[in-house]
Design an enzyme around this catalytic site. Sequence first.
Site, PDB file in Angstrom:
ATOM      1  N   PRO A   2       0.829  -1.207   0.000  1.00  0.00           N
ATOM      2  CA  PRO A   2       0.000   0.000   0.000  1.00  0.00           C
ATOM      3  C   PRO A   2       0.865   1.259   0.000  1.00  0.00           C
ATOM      4  O   PRO A   2       1.836   1.351   0.747  1.00  0.00           O
ATOM      5  CB  PRO A   2      -0.802  -0.120   1.293  1.00  0.00           C
ATOM      6  CG  PRO A   2      -0.824  -1.577   1.590  1.00  0.00           C
ATOM      7  CD  PRO A   2       0.482  -2.116   1.103  1.00  0.00           C
ATOM      8  N   GLU A   3       0.504   2.210  -0.845  1.00  0.00           N
ATOM      9  CA  GLU A   3       1.220   3.478  -0.874  1.00  0.00           C
ATOM     10  C   GLU A   3       0.481   4.484   0.005  1.00  0.00           C
ATOM     11  O   GLU A   3      -0.559   4.189   0.579  1.00  0.00           O
ATOM     12  CB  GLU A   3       1.404   3.939  -2.316  1.00  0.00           C
ATOM     13  CG  GLU A   3       2.174   2.890  -3.132  1.00  0.00           C
ATOM     14  CD  GLU A   3       2.774   3.391  -4.434  1.00  0.00           C
ATOM     15  OE1 GLU A   3       3.075   4.594  -4.539  1.00  0.00           O
ATOM     16  OE2 GLU A   3       2.961   2.565  -5.356  1.00  0.00           O
ATOM     17  N   LYS A  52       3.550   5.373   4.972  1.00  0.00           N
ATOM     18  CA  LYS A  52       2.946   4.044   4.894  1.00  0.00           C
ATOM     19  C   LYS A  52       2.602   3.467   6.267  1.00  0.00           C
ATOM     20  O   LYS A  52       2.248   2.293   6.370  1.00  0.00           O
ATOM     21  CB  LYS A  52       3.888   3.093   4.157  1.00  0.00           C
ATOM     22  CG  LYS A  52       4.171   3.518   2.712  1.00  0.00           C
ATOM     23  CD  LYS A  52       5.101   2.549   2.016  1.00  0.00           C
ATOM     24  CE  LYS A  52       5.388   2.995   0.596  1.00  0.00           C
ATOM     25  NZ  LYS A  52       6.270   2.036  -0.111  1.00  0.00           N
ATOM     26  N   ARG A 332      13.232  -3.748  -6.892  1.00  0.00           N
ATOM     27  CA  ARG A 332      11.859  -3.364  -7.201  1.00  0.00           C
ATOM     28  C   ARG A 332      11.757  -3.015  -8.682  1.00  0.00           C
ATOM     29  O   ARG A 332      12.673  -2.452  -9.262  1.00  0.00           O
ATOM     30  CB  ARG A 332      11.420  -2.154  -6.351  1.00  0.00           C
ATOM     31  CG  ARG A 332      11.417  -2.400  -4.856  1.00  0.00           C
ATOM     32  CD  ARG A 332      10.425  -3.451  -4.418  1.00  0.00           C
ATOM     33  NE  ARG A 332       9.062  -3.109  -4.774  1.00  0.00           N
ATOM     34  CZ  ARG A 332       8.266  -2.328  -4.052  1.00  0.00           C
ATOM     35  NH1 ARG A 332       8.725  -1.784  -2.927  1.00  0.00           N
ATOM     36  NH2 ARG A 332       7.028  -2.086  -4.439  1.00  0.00           N
TER      37      ARG A 332
END
Length: 342
Positions: A2-3, A52, A332
């Site tokens: 989740p951002e 976050k 990433r």
Amino acid sequence: MPEGHSVHRIARQFQRNFVGRPISASSPQGRFAEGAALLDGRTPTRAQAVGKQMFLEFDEEVWLRVHLGLYGAWDFAGEILVDPTIASANGRMGQTNQRGTDLADADDAPIFDDAGENSLASIGAPRRTRVHVRMSEQTKGLDEADGLEAEDAEWPPPVVGQVRVRLLTASTCADLRGPTACAVETPEQIAAVIARLGPDPLVGDPAENEERFVAAVRKRNVAIGQLLMDQSVVSGIGNVYRAEMLFRARLDPHTPGRAIPEELVRGMWRDWVGLLRIGVETGQMMTMDGLEGEAWRKAMAHRDDRHWVYHRAGLPCRVCGTEIVLEEMQARKLYWCPNCQR
């Protein structure tokens, strides 16, 4: 993972549905039994998101800190009072009846994306209804409890899966699954965590936040693609926002921070301010500008239609037609256009 926009939305749900109401706390899974015992019977007094992480304050200066990580999610059930200050996915306040699922105007119909996210229903017009809402980056939206009227739904709802902690008021339930961090902490511990985090556009003084970001970026000889993911540099940015912000700035992800002109760094911060607010309002990471009407609704329904480069490896750039590149940066995925971002 989740951002930042998702965590702010979760904090707002807690602010409206839990703050000021005594709760019972339990750990159906058992892994948070001691922490739940410390929270049981207390009253939340404040909910706050920074990047976050979410911080829920209780009476007597007891805090719950939650970091959802890659797999965490909050499931809300019961009588949900949704924040009326947050717009619907089509830019207006969705008008719903008291059941919260049928819409009076077809133009305000809920918008589900192809991953099941429903930003219009998860946070839209103010309403009270027995619903189920999952809130994380992959928000599952709002579903009527098996089509039953509120008074017929089982209460409290049955525990499903590995629930780390359940927070329950007289009418609202929040179940936490799979978080990276879930801890009861002191005010001093919470302050230390927040002090390590970079600026968040929705927390603190706007001018000071901008200066902190600019200074943190321009003093580092580290690739901007890495710096944007460093939560000590800026809070809340993840893989999607990173790729989109770099494209919007037409900036090569490998450019060292200290080599970027100050005005460009300031422009990136201001872009992040705007994108985060859109994300909080709609529940979705809308990063393309100028979309209206059907184009906007299409983008809300399909995430591949709302981003410039993210998840478009091998496809032509929407601006120049060059093939979008996919590479790994610090383990990433990073998407970018080698022509527009040079």
